[in-house]
Design a protein around this motif. Structure first.
Motif, PDB file in Angstrom:
ATOM      1  N   GLY A 432       0.813  -1.207   0.000  1.00 30.76           N
ATOM      2  CA  GLY A 432       0.000   0.000   0.000  1.00 30.76           C
ATOM      3  C   GLY A 432       0.847   1.258   0.000  1.00 30.76           C
ATOM      4  O   GLY A 432       0.539   2.235  -0.694  1.00 30.76           O
ATOM      5  N   LYS A 433       1.937   1.255   0.785  1.00 32.19           N
ATOM      6  CA  LYS A 433       2.858   2.403   0.794  1.00 32.19           C
ATOM      7  C   LYS A 433       3.487   2.596  -0.586  1.00 32.19           C
ATOM      8  O   LYS A 433       3.685   3.726  -1.034  1.00 32.19           O
ATOM      9  CB  LYS A 433       3.952   2.195   1.837  1.00 32.19           C
ATOM     10  CG  LYS A 433       3.521   2.442   3.259  1.00 32.19           C
ATOM     11  CD  LYS A 433       4.705   2.722   4.176  1.00 32.19           C
ATOM     12  CE  LYS A 433       5.713   1.589   4.175  1.00 32.19           C
ATOM     13  NZ  LYS A 433       6.829   1.860   5.113  1.00 32.19           N
ATOM     14  N   PHE A 434       3.807   1.479  -1.250  1.00 27.96           N
ATOM     15  CA  PHE A 434       4.402   1.553  -2.582  1.00 27.96           C
ATOM     16  C   PHE A 434       3.412   2.158  -3.577  1.00 27.96           C
ATOM     17  O   PHE A 434       3.771   2.994  -4.409  1.00 27.96           O
ATOM     18  CB  PHE A 434       4.840   0.161  -3.024  1.00 27.96           C
ATOM     19  CG  PHE A 434       5.563   0.132  -4.346  1.00 27.96           C
ATOM     20  CD1 PHE A 434       6.844   0.632  -4.461  1.00 27.96           C
ATOM     21  CD2 PHE A 434       4.953  -0.391  -5.479  1.00 27.96           C
ATOM     22  CE1 PHE A 434       7.512   0.603  -5.684  1.00 27.96           C
ATOM     23  CE2 PHE A 434       5.596  -0.419  -6.696  1.00 27.96           C
ATOM     24  CZ  PHE A 434       6.884   0.080  -6.796  1.00 27.96           C
ATOM     25  N   PHE A 435       2.151   1.735  -3.487  1.00 23.07           N
ATOM     26  CA  PHE A 435       1.107   2.299  -4.344  1.00 23.07           C
ATOM     27  C   PHE A 435       1.000   3.808  -4.146  1.00 23.07           C
ATOM     28  O   PHE A 435       0.884   4.574  -5.106  1.00 23.07           O
ATOM     29  CB  PHE A 435      -0.241   1.632  -4.042  1.00 23.07           C
ATOM     30  CG  PHE A 435      -0.651   0.593  -5.041  1.00 23.07           C
ATOM     31  CD1 PHE A 435      -1.761   0.755  -5.845  1.00 23.07           C
ATOM     32  CD2 PHE A 435       0.081  -0.577  -5.166  1.00 23.07           C
ATOM     33  CE1 PHE A 435      -2.141  -0.204  -6.765  1.00 23.07           C
ATOM     34  CE2 PHE A 435      -0.284  -1.551  -6.078  1.00 23.07           C
ATOM     35  CZ  PHE A 435      -1.394  -1.364  -6.879  1.00 23.07           C
ATOM     36  N   LYS A 436       1.025   4.224  -2.881  1.00 25.03           N
ATOM     37  CA  LYS A 436       0.920   5.651  -2.587  1.00 25.03           C
ATOM     38  C   LYS A 436       2.118   6.409  -3.149  1.00 25.03           C
ATOM     39  O   LYS A 436       1.970   7.486  -3.755  1.00 25.03           O
ATOM     40  CB  LYS A 436       0.819   5.871  -1.079  1.00 25.03           C
ATOM     41  CG  LYS A 436       0.643   7.334  -0.695  1.00 25.03           C
ATOM     42  CD  LYS A 436       0.525   7.515   0.806  1.00 25.03           C
ATOM     43  CE  LYS A 436       0.378   9.000   1.150  1.00 25.03           C
ATOM     44  NZ  LYS A 436       0.289   9.210   2.618  1.00 25.03           N
ATOM     45  N   LYS A 437       3.310   5.861  -2.974  1.00 25.80           N
ATOM     46  CA  LYS A 437       4.536   6.492  -3.471  1.00 25.80           C
ATOM     47  C   LYS A 437       4.485   6.673  -4.983  1.00 25.80           C
ATOM     48  O   LYS A 437       4.915   7.704  -5.523  1.00 25.80           O
ATOM     49  CB  LYS A 437       5.739   5.626  -3.077  1.00 25.80           C
ATOM     50  CG  LYS A 437       7.069   6.105  -3.637  1.00 25.80           C
ATOM     51  CD  LYS A 437       8.163   5.107  -3.288  1.00 25.80           C
ATOM     52  CE  LYS A 437       9.471   5.472  -3.988  1.00 25.80           C
ATOM     53  NZ  LYS A 437      10.531   4.452  -3.721  1.00 25.80           N
ATOM     54  N   LYS A 438       3.920   5.690  -5.681  1.00 25.51           N
ATOM     55  CA  LYS A 438       3.850   5.739  -7.147  1.00 25.51           C
ATOM     56  C   LYS A 438       2.653   6.542  -7.648  1.00 25.51           C
ATOM     57  O   LYS A 438       2.495   6.744  -8.858  1.00 25.51           O
ATOM     58  CB  LYS A 438       3.774   4.318  -7.709  1.00 25.51           C
ATOM     59  CG  LYS A 438       5.040   3.498  -7.500  1.00 25.51           C
ATOM     60  CD  LYS A 438       6.204   4.047  -8.296  1.00 25.51           C
ATOM     61  CE  LYS A 438       7.425   3.175  -8.191  1.00 25.51           C
ATOM     62  NZ  LYS A 438       8.559   3.706  -8.975  1.00 25.51           N
ATOM     63  N   TYR A 440      -0.491   5.581  -7.501  1.00 25.90           N
ATOM     64  CA  TYR A 440      -1.505   4.710  -8.104  1.00 25.90           C
ATOM     65  C   TYR A 440      -2.888   4.887  -7.488  1.00 25.90           C
ATOM     66  O   TYR A 440      -3.900   4.551  -8.107  1.00 25.90           O
ATOM     67  CB  TYR A 440      -1.090   3.242  -7.998  1.00 25.90           C
ATOM     68  CG  TYR A 440       0.134   2.885  -8.808  1.00 25.90           C
ATOM     69  CD1 TYR A 440       0.433   3.561 -10.002  1.00 25.90           C
ATOM     70  CD2 TYR A 440       1.009   1.885  -8.399  1.00 25.90           C
ATOM     71  CE1 TYR A 440       1.552   3.228 -10.744  1.00 25.90           C
ATOM     72  CE2 TYR A 440       2.131   1.546  -9.140  1.00 25.90           C
ATOM     73  CZ  TYR A 440       2.398   2.220 -10.299  1.00 25.90           C
ATOM     74  OH  TYR A 440       3.509   1.902 -11.041  1.00 25.90           O
ATOM     75  N   PHE A 441      -2.940   5.380  -6.241  1.00 19.29           N
ATOM     76  CA  PHE A 441      -4.245   5.601  -5.623  1.00 19.29           C
ATOM     77  C   PHE A 441      -4.987   6.778  -6.247  1.00 19.29           C
ATOM     78  O   PHE A 441      -6.199   6.911  -6.103  1.00 19.29           O
ATOM     79  CB  PHE A 441      -4.095   5.846  -4.114  1.00 19.29           C
ATOM     80  CG  PHE A 441      -3.748   4.620  -3.321  1.00 19.29           C
ATOM     81  CD1 PHE A 441      -4.567   3.502  -3.341  1.00 19.29           C
ATOM     82  CD2 PHE A 441      -2.597   4.581  -2.537  1.00 19.29           C
ATOM     83  CE1 PHE A 441      -4.251   2.366  -2.610  1.00 19.29           C
ATOM     84  CE2 PHE A 441      -2.272   3.453  -1.795  1.00 19.29           C
ATOM     85  CZ  PHE A 441      -3.101   2.342  -1.830  1.00 19.29           C
ATOM     86  N   ASN A 442      -4.263   7.625  -6.925  1.00 18.18           N
ATOM     87  CA  ASN A 442      -4.844   8.855  -7.479  1.00 18.18           C
ATOM     88  C   ASN A 442      -5.086   8.799  -8.980  1.00 18.18           C
ATOM     89  O   ASN A 442      -5.396   9.808  -9.606  1.00 18.18           O
ATOM     90  CB  ASN A 442      -3.935  10.045  -7.158  1.00 18.18           C
ATOM     91  CG  ASN A 442      -3.772  10.251  -5.661  1.00 18.18           C
ATOM     92  OD1 ASN A 442      -4.730  10.104  -4.911  1.00 18.18           O
ATOM     93  ND2 ASN A 442      -2.562  10.554  -5.233  1.00 18.18           N
ATOM     94  N   LYS A 443      -4.911   7.629  -9.582  1.00 18.51           N
ATOM     95  CA  LYS A 443      -5.170   7.508 -11.011  1.00 18.51           C
ATOM     96  C   LYS A 443      -5.653   6.098 -11.323  1.00 18.51           C
ATOM     97  O   LYS A 443      -5.450   5.163 -10.552  1.00 18.51           O
ATOM     98  CB  LYS A 443      -3.912   7.827 -11.814  1.00 18.51           C
ATOM     99  CG  LYS A 443      -2.739   6.891 -11.552  1.00 18.51           C
ATOM    100  CD  LYS A 443      -1.514   7.307 -12.368  1.00 18.51           C
ATOM    101  CE  LYS A 443      -0.335   6.375 -12.133  1.00 18.51           C
ATOM    102  NZ  LYS A 443       0.856   6.774 -12.889  1.00 18.51           N
ATOM    103  N   ASN A 444      -6.309   5.967 -12.441  1.00 22.95           N
ATOM    104  CA  ASN A 444      -6.771   4.659 -12.882  1.00 22.95           C
ATOM    105  C   ASN A 444      -5.629   3.937 -13.579  1.00 22.95           C
ATOM    106  O   ASN A 444      -5.042   4.461 -14.529  1.00 22.95           O
ATOM    107  CB  ASN A 444      -7.955   4.806 -13.845  1.00 22.95           C
ATOM    108  CG  ASN A 444      -9.200   5.323 -13.152  1.00 22.95           C
ATOM    109  OD1 ASN A 444      -9.455   4.983 -12.001  1.00 22.95           O
ATOM    110  ND2 ASN A 444      -9.975   6.155 -13.838  1.00 22.95           N
TER     111      ASN A 444
END
Length: 557
Positions: A432-438, A440-444
């Motif tokens: 989840g931290k990796f997703f946030k760093k990249k 990914y939570f803010n785009k499709n």
């Protein structure tokens, strides 16, 4: 007089049970009624246009925490277009503080609690047969002032009319059904705790009505009963009927696992695989926290029964956890997550406490330092035991679990990483931290990227080589996705010349219009069986389903 029974569902595939009950409970009365169903994903302008086009005299709304704000806005728009259209609300979100809701919102009437009899009397009032103040359970507005009629006692379940029609199209819909109302338990966060006792339909009637869904070949029937198995004789009769039925329909039940007995589990072991889905509210594995919410059960008892059901391998289980419960801190919730994850149910739902209007949990909010959103769905923001930032961390874990674990499409990849972290929670939190760093939570991101992210995660976070992982990802991808057009980052397998030779040797045995051939550099079957990675060339055929065939070396030599 025309009444439009309006439902705004949380998803397109859902069907609304409440408006169907109202329609069929009054079908013997001479008035014009019509059901219209929308979803919260529809544009409000579209919903408004379609409602106005129906030319109703009264629009009723079935109101829940997920649609109340949208319903309020659409009601406002309806009145702006035609102030003569009356609006009637009903449902769980307006059944507590009904008069206050009517004072604060555009509209004319609110049904409090069970709606069938109140709605029927409301129709009689509109037809001039009874006085408005004789409609028990109704709140109404007159000249800007809200009036409340006498409360209505709970009805007998036997008075209900089956809510579905013979000619109703239920294709590709999740269909809802209830065989009982009420709950024997008194969980503080649940509205069922505000009423006592459980009322049941006659079991023979239930069996007859379930046959309707079987004959319709409905894909999934979800029982809305709060604790389906609270009456053993009742639940056994229904389960036995459905086990013996000739059907592909699946049935979903919310159960209390700890009260399952040996006789029930023995019966359930005979169910065809996929026939039943069970939702089990674990909520927390901390027994002290369970007592704080009036759940007088130990997690060890729940676990024992859930694992018994797991052992018979034919029932899909969905286990729920709730973050933000009174006196459960961050570390305790992590333990709860890891405890449930070790059971390996088919789904794990990480929910967040919602302090519903009318629940005793909301009344005790100050006692536990609970701060929650004043806006639907009234979700917890922090308590004296868990901070807002900790809850945000759990939300990231929840998204990872839902996407990767619950989809069941990444199991082989997940098993590669599980042993690389101290606990399952550590893995999902790190992901989840990796997703946030990249970002990914803010785009499709596309389906392919959900697979590729593991290669980047493995390299950047674990600093490990991807040569084995890419083989596992490729195999996992080919099971659940289109076999043709393998993504570029996975095209590291069989060469064209080798593929041609193998297909020539196998052409009498397999049609390559139906199968896709791929080569791997590790022994995939050994990895699936015991997570052991052994370098060995292996070949597999994949069809258009989730099946695959291992090719023997002797067949292609």
């Amino acid at each position: 007089m025309k009444i439009l029974l309006t439902a705004i569902n949380s998803k397109f595939i859902h069907s609304n049970l409440a408006v169907r009950y109202l329609r069929n409970f009054t079908k013997d009365i001479d008035y014009d009624s019509k059901i219209r169903e929308f979803s919260i994903n529809d544009r409000e302008e579209k919903i408004l246009e379609e409602i106005i086009n129906e030319k109703p005299d009264v629009v009723t709304f079935s109101v829940y925490i997920w649609n109340v704000e949208m319903v309020s806005r659409i009601s406002n728009l309806i009145k702006r277009v035609d102030e003569n259209i009356e609006i009637l609300y009903g449902g769980p979100e307006v059944s507590f503080d009904s008069a206050k809701f009517l004072e604060e919102n555009i509209g004319d009437y609110v049904i409090e609690g069970e709606g069938e009899k109140t709605y029927r009397d409301f129709i009689s009032f509109k037809l001039g047969l009874i006085n408005l103040n004789d409609v028990r359970g109704l709140h109404y507005k007159a000249k800007g002032k809200v009036y409340s009629n006498a409360k209505r006692p709970l009805m007998s379940m036997d008075e209900l009319v089956f809510p579905y029609e013979d000619d109703e199209n239920l294709n590709n819909k999740i269909v809802y059904y209830e065989a009982s109302r009420g709950c024997p338990f008194n969980c503080k966060y649940c509205l069922s705790s505000t009423s006592h006792g459980v009322r049941f339909l006659d079991v023979n009637r239930v069996l007859k009505e379930l046959q309707y869904f079987i004959d319709k070949k409905v894909r999934l029937v979800k029982f809305v009963d709060r604790t389906f198995n609270c009456n053993h004789k009742f639940s056994m009769a229904i389960w036995e009927f459905l086990i013996n039925a000739n059907t592909e329909t699946s049935f979903h039940f919310e159960i209390s696992a700890d009260i399952l007995n040996e006789e029930e589990i023995k019966l359930l072991s005979k169910a065809p695989k996929g026939r039943f889905q069970f939702e089990v509210g674990v909520q927390t594995t901390n027994d002290d926290v369970l007592r704080n919410i009036n759940r007088f059960v130990n997690f060890s008892h729940i676990k024992e029964k859930v694992e018994e059901l797991m052992s018979i391998k034919n029932i899909k289980q969905h286990l729920d956890l709730i973050a933000g419960l009174p006196e459960e801190n961050y570390e305790s919730f992590i333990r709860s997550f890891n405890d449930v994850y070790k059971i390996k149910p088919e789904e794990i739902q990480l929910g967040f406490l919602k302090l519903l209007k009318g629940s005793s949990m909301r009344e005790e909010a100050d006692k536990y330092g609970m701060k929650f959103s004043p806006y639907p769905p009234y979700e917890i923001l922090e308590t004296n035991s868990i901070t807002y930032n900790q809850l945000i961390k759990l939300k990231k874990v929840e998204e990872m679990v839902d996407k990767y674990y619950n989809s069941r499409k990444f199991n082989l990849i997940i098993s590669y990483f599980e042993n690389k972290f101290k606990t399952p929670f550590d893995f999902y939190y790190s992901l989840g931290k990796f997703f946030k760093k990249k970002g990914y939570f803010n785009k499709n991101i596309g389906n392919i990227e959900y697979y590729k992210v593991f290669l980047d995660f493995n390299k950047e976070i674990l600093n490990e080589d991807n040569s084995f992982l890419i083989e596992i990802i490729k195999f996992n991808y080919l099971i659940f996705n289109k076999k043709r057009g393998l993504p570029e980052f996975l095209r590291n397998g069989i060469k064209k010349e080798e593929e041609k030779k193998i297909k020539e040797k196998l052409k009498e045995k397999y049609s390559f219009k139906e199968y896709y051939l791929e080569k791997f550099t590790i022994d995939i079957e050994k990895y699936i069986l015991n997570k052991e990675i052994l370098k060995k060339e292996s070949y597999y055929l994949f069809d258009n389903t989730e099946n695959y065939i291992s090719i023997n070396a002797s067949d292609i030599e």
